[in-house]
Design an enzyme around this catalytic site. Structure first.
Site, PDB file in Angstrom:
ATOM      1  CG  HIS A   1      -2.791  13.908   0.350  1.00 13.53           C
ATOM      2  ND1 HIS A   1      -2.037  13.554  -1.114  1.00 13.53           N
ATOM      3  CD2 HIS A   1      -3.077  13.099   0.598  1.00 13.53           C
ATOM      4  CE1 HIS A   1      -3.227  12.186  -1.010  1.00 13.53           C
ATOM      5  NE2 HIS A   1      -3.480  12.245  -0.338  1.00 13.53           N
TER       6      HIS A   1
ATOM      7  CE1 TYR B   1      -3.296   2.779  -0.083  1.00 13.96           C
ATOM      8  CE2 TYR B   1      -1.989   3.615   2.349  1.00 13.96           C
ATOM      9  CZ  TYR B   1      -3.217   3.934   2.027  1.00 13.96           C
ATOM     10  OH  TYR B   1      -3.703   4.958   1.754  1.00 13.96           O
TER      11      TYR B   1
ATOM     12  NE  ARG C   1     -17.241  27.054  50.700  1.00 14.06           N
ATOM     13  CZ  ARG C   1     -18.748  27.044  50.590  1.00 14.06           C
ATOM     14  NH1 ARG C   1     -18.694  25.487  51.025  1.00 14.06           N
ATOM     15  NH2 ARG C   1     -19.165  27.440  50.655  1.00 14.06           N
TER      16      ARG C   1
ATOM     17  CG  PHE D   1      -3.371   6.739   9.852  1.00  4.96           C
ATOM     18  CD1 PHE D   1      -4.506   6.657   9.772  1.00  4.96           C
ATOM     19  CD2 PHE D   1      -3.101   5.770   9.140  1.00  4.96           C
ATOM     20  CE1 PHE D   1      -5.674   6.011   9.466  1.00  4.96           C
ATOM     21  CE2 PHE D   1      -3.662   4.295   7.831  1.00  4.96           C
ATOM     22  CZ  PHE D   1      -5.563   4.530   8.683  1.00  4.96           C
TER      23      PHE D   1
ATOM     24  CE1 TYR E   1     -20.754  25.811  47.414  1.00  4.75           C
ATOM     25  CE2 TYR E   1     -20.991  24.922  45.366  1.00  4.75           C
ATOM     26  CZ  TYR E   1     -21.288  25.268  46.769  1.00  4.75           C
ATOM     27  OH  TYR E   1     -22.183  24.426  46.867  1.00  4.75           O
TER      28      TYR E   1
ATOM     29  CG  ASN F   1      -0.520   7.853   6.517  1.00  2.07           C
ATOM     30  OD1 ASN F   1      -0.238   6.623   6.652  1.00  2.07           O
ATOM     31  ND2 ASN F   1      -0.704   8.429   5.657  1.00  2.07           N
TER      32      ASN F   1
ATOM     33  CD  GLU G   1      -8.939   8.386   4.474  1.00  4.07           C
ATOM     34  OE1 GLU G   1      -9.031   9.665   4.462  1.00  4.07           O
ATOM     35  OE2 GLU G   1      -8.004   8.158   3.555  1.00  4.07           O
TER      36      GLU G   1
END
Length: 508
Positions: free
Chosen positions: A84, A54, A283, A328, A280, A196, A413
């Protein structure tokens, strides 16, 4: 300067932050070099034997069933960087990109990526010579790693994309030329190995975590100052209370509050008053601030694990196995970033409530909005508005990014982490928190001027004095933005924190 030796297994957050801040050069241990070389030999053997691997001899994502002819295998690697590199928006700060490069180098040093040693060394050369790729912030879904930003970063290695060098932005090829770096000619599988990984979200998360850890201490200082001017008690910080609910962060915060308010004449002066309990926001400082501290500790563990992990796909093992998996996927970091965002937002939430108590005369017993001559002067009225606006904005940022998965790559994906969005949101909240802290410190110093001649605790006094070196008492209305920005810079520079720790010792 002594280089930082990377072996892929033992990098700490502190080492990484110092290397980025100080320009420490990077190098590889001998063992790491041997692992990287051996890993590449496995890829070269797979290519010679025409195995289907791959991303090496196939397309990517939904195109992984397309086998690439051997003569096109190298062109495929350049194409993956180009295709990309689809990020948009403003670029990440240089420190984020440099931290990303450091984490990339450390991950590749583990020897599972199949990257050539020469390519890894060129990546480290970018870091060492100050070439900073221009990487758009937006476009990663945090699943097959940080694909878009990592592609923009890696383009510079092959002489494409854009980079900053010595403060000037230019074409990647020109930046390499000026720095004396030869561009890389990618071999089979290297483009995919470079993009990746979860290093962008991890880098941004690491820097935000460091900022949040410093802010946690500053918030204790601000809370102590507010406690004193609001005539609170320090009974709620007693060791016995916290050791029977022994969350580490709670114990540490209570210890800090005791140190900061130690020797306070203000607190001791009203030890016999009839007020039994504080609100609060005063405290419960150990419980609220402490829970954030515990979150910071958890996030640190996640990030230091991720920094020293192999997050590529495929992974090349010593025996020649090349396995495709999902390391990944950014889910561990994504969940940690959402948790970090919420934890930092809570520090701002409780701080704004203390600010309100100081500016509200019905709650503080001090002049309205901490100014004499209220009506003619509005004092810190709008400073509280600003804190409220920042806190409200934080609540929107705190919606978890990790619960929103949108399938990508033709549904190949089909679950993504959105971890980089989560890390970006955490950074926004940390910035907002810094300004809320600045406003609380300003209000606390102003209130201290108005109501007493008694000496505050040693840490409170040190914080007050550090602040007053740069910002004067406000006796009539003036623009508050410069004051807020000045205190924010004092927080960034650690000047207030250093002044306090000089008298209290290190805060936890």
């Amino acid at each position: 300067m002594e280089p930082l030796q990377l072996d892929g297994n033992n990098l700490t957050l502190g080492q990484a932050v110092r290397a980025v801040a100080n320009g420490t050069p990077l190098s590889l241990t001998k063992e790491a070099r041997n692992r990287v070389t051996h890993s590449r030999e496995q890829i070269d053997a797979a290519v010679r034997e025409r195995k289907v691997v791959y991303g090496v001899t196939t397309g990517f994502g939904a195109l992984s069933n397309v086998v690439i002819p051997p003569e096109d295998a190298r062109a495929l690697q350049n194409n993956v960087l180009r295709s990309h590199a689809a990020g948009v928006g403003p670029a990440f700060d240089d420190e984020v990109v440099r931290m990303t490069m450091l984490f990339m180098a450390n991950s590749k040093a583990k020897g599972y990526s199949g990257l050539r040693l020469s390519t890894l060394e060129t990546l480290m050369e970018l870091f060492n010579k100050g070439v900073v790729p221009v990487v758009p912030e937006r476009g990663s879904v945090g699943a097959s790693g940080d694909l878009a930003p990592m592609a923009h970063l890696s383009l510079v290695l092959i002489g494409r994309g854009r980079a900053r060098y010595r403060g000037e932005e230019m074409e990647g090829a020109e930046a390499l030329k000026r720095a004396g770096i030869e561009p890389v000619s990618l071999a089979e599988g290297e483009g995919l190995a470079l993009i990746n990984g979860t290093q962008v979200m991890t880098a941004l998360g690491a820097l935000t975590l460091c900022m949040g850890s410093r802010l946690a201490k500053v918030m204790d200082i601000a809370a102590a100052m507010s406690l004193e001017v609001l005539l609170g008690t320090n009974t709620q910080f007693h060791k016995r209370i916290h050791h029977i609910r022994p969350h580490p962060g709670q114990i540490d915060t209570a210890s800090n509050m005791r140190k900061i308010t130690d020797d306070s004449e203000i607190i001791s002066s009203h030890k016999d008053c009839d007020r039994v309990q504080d609100a609060y926001s005063l405290r419960c400082v150990p419980q609220v601030h402490g829970a954030t501290r515990d979150t910071l500790s958890h996030v640190r563990r996640v990030l230091e694990t991720e920094m020293n992990s192999a997050t590529e796909n495929p992974l090349v093992f010593e025996n020649g196995q090349v396995l495709s998996g999902g390391n990944f996927h950014g889910q561990p970091v994504a969940l940690a970033m959402d948790f970090l965002t919420i934890a930092l937002a809570e520090l701002a939430n409780i701080s704004e409530r203390r600010i309100e108590r100081m500016v509200n005369p019905n709650l503080s017993g001090l002049p309205s909005f901490l100014i004499e001559g209220g009506g003619l002067h509005s004092g810190f009225m709008i400073a509280q508005y600003t804190a409220a606006a920042l806190v409200s904005e934080n609540k929107a940022w705190a919606h978890p990014a990790s619960v929103d998965s949108i399938p990508t790559s033709a549904n190949k994906e089909d679950h993504v982490s959105m971890g980089t969005i989560g890390a970006r949101k955490a950074r926004h909240v940390a910035e907002n928190l810094k300004y809320v802290a600045a406003i609380e410190l300003l209000c606390g110093a102003q209130a201290m001027d108005l109501f007493t001649n008694l000496k505050p605790g040693q840490g409170t006094l040190a914080a007050y004095q550090a602040l007053r070196k740069h910002v004067s008492h406000m006796d009539a209305d003036r623009e508050l933005n410069p004051d807020i920005e000045t205190v924010a810079r004092l927080i960034d520079s650690d000047e207030i924190l250093d002044a306090v720790e000089k008298v209290t010792g290190p805060l936890r």
